[in-house]
Design a protein around this motif. Structure first.
Motif, short mmCIF file in Angstrom:
data_model
loop_
_atom_site.label_atom_id
_atom_site.label_comp_id
_atom_site.label_asym_id
_atom_site.label_seq_id
_atom_site.Cartn_x
_atom_site.Cartn_y
_atom_site.Cartn_z
N GLY A 114 74.08 120.59 46.64
CA GLY A 114 73.11 120.15 46.55
C GLY A 114 72.43 120.52 47.66
O GLY A 114 71.81 119.53 48.13
N MET A 115 72.38 121.70 47.72
CA MET A 115 71.57 122.44 49.05
C MET A 115 69.44 121.97 47.99
O MET A 115 69.18 122.40 47.82
N PRO A 116 68.79 121.76 49.63
CA PRO A 116 67.87 120.95 49.10
C PRO A 116 66.29 123.13 49.51
O PRO A 116 65.52 122.06 49.29
N CYS A 117 67.06 123.19 48.97
CA CYS A 117 65.99 124.82 48.95
C CYS A 117 66.45 125.90 47.96
O CYS A 117 67.00 125.28 47.77
N GLU A 118 65.95 126.66 47.97
CA GLU A 118 65.51 127.38 46.64
C GLU A 118 65.41 128.70 47.64
O GLU A 118 66.31 130.10 48.67
N ARG A 119 65.98 128.94 46.40
CA ARG A 119 66.58 130.60 46.81
C ARG A 119 66.03 132.09 47.86
O ARG A 119 66.62 132.18 48.39
N ASP A 120 64.40 131.97 47.70
CA ASP A 120 63.59 132.77 48.31
C ASP A 120 64.51 131.79 49.98
O ASP A 120 63.63 132.87 51.20
N LEU A 121 63.59 130.85 50.55
CA LEU A 121 63.71 130.36 51.31
C LEU A 121 65.03 130.73 52.39
O LEU A 121 65.57 131.19 53.13
N TYR A 122 66.39 130.22 51.36
CA TYR A 122 67.27 130.94 51.96
C TYR A 122 68.31 131.58 52.66
O TYR A 122 68.44 132.64 53.19
N TYR A 123 67.82 133.19 51.85
CA TYR A 123 67.34 134.17 51.66
C TYR A 123 67.25 134.94 52.65
O TYR A 123 67.61 135.99 53.68
N LYS A 124 65.47 134.40 52.96
CA LYS A 124 64.46 134.69 54.32
C LYS A 124 65.49 134.22 55.73
O LYS A 124 65.33 135.13 56.54
N ILE A 125 65.90 132.91 55.34
CA ILE A 125 66.63 132.09 56.87
C ILE A 125 68.04 133.19 56.94
O ILE A 125 68.32 133.58 58.16
N ARG A 126 68.66 133.49 56.07
CA ARG A 126 69.92 134.31 56.07
C ARG A 126 69.74 135.55 56.89
O ARG A 126 69.99 135.51 57.59
#
Length: 137
Positions: A114-126
């Motif tokens: 249920g993570m509320p963000c998409e792939r691009d944002l997640y990998y950018k933050i990581r």
């Protein structure tokens, strides 16, 4: 380490491959540090009166050694938490990023939970997390 790909040099969060891998492995130790902090205090070195002989010396203090080790683990955990706060502008994603970088969850697993963000944002933050962590360690 198939799920971690090194970034290209033109990326603003670029790290050399060995530095990137070092940051990954450093963050993955978070679970062990938390487990050590949350576990009962190590009492193996304490005096036990159920034994026939009691050994005491002034050379080694197991209580202070344990306390110093716990302070070190706590400092490392706090540093990783601060880096997550810096890397993640969205306070709602902090716990999700922590699960990904510190506990090894993949994006697919996080999304299924249920993570509320998409792939691009997640990998950018990581990527930003690893970049900021490389400055701290």
């Amino acid at each position: 380490m198939g799920k971690y790909r090194a970034l290209r040099e033109n990326n603003k969060y670029y790290l050399p491959k060995q530095t990137y891998l070092m940051c990954i492995h450093y963050a993955l130790q978070y679970r062990d540090w938390k487990a050590s902090l949350d576990a009962e205090r190590d009492m193996r070195g304490a005096i036990r009166y159920d034994k026939d002989k009691v050994q005491t010396t002034n050379d080694y203090d197991s209580t202070s050694e344990t306390a110093m080790r716990m302070i070190e683990y706590d400092d490392k955990c706090k540093m990783i938490d601060k880096v997550i706060d810096v890397a993640c502008d969205y306070s709602t994603l902090n716990s999700w990023i922590r699960l990904g970088v510190c506990y090894g969850f993949t994006f697919s697993q996080l999304k299924a939970e249920g993570m509320p963000c998409e792939r691009d944002l997640y990998y950018k933050i990581r990527r930003r997390f690893y970049y900021e962590l490389s400055k701290k360690i």
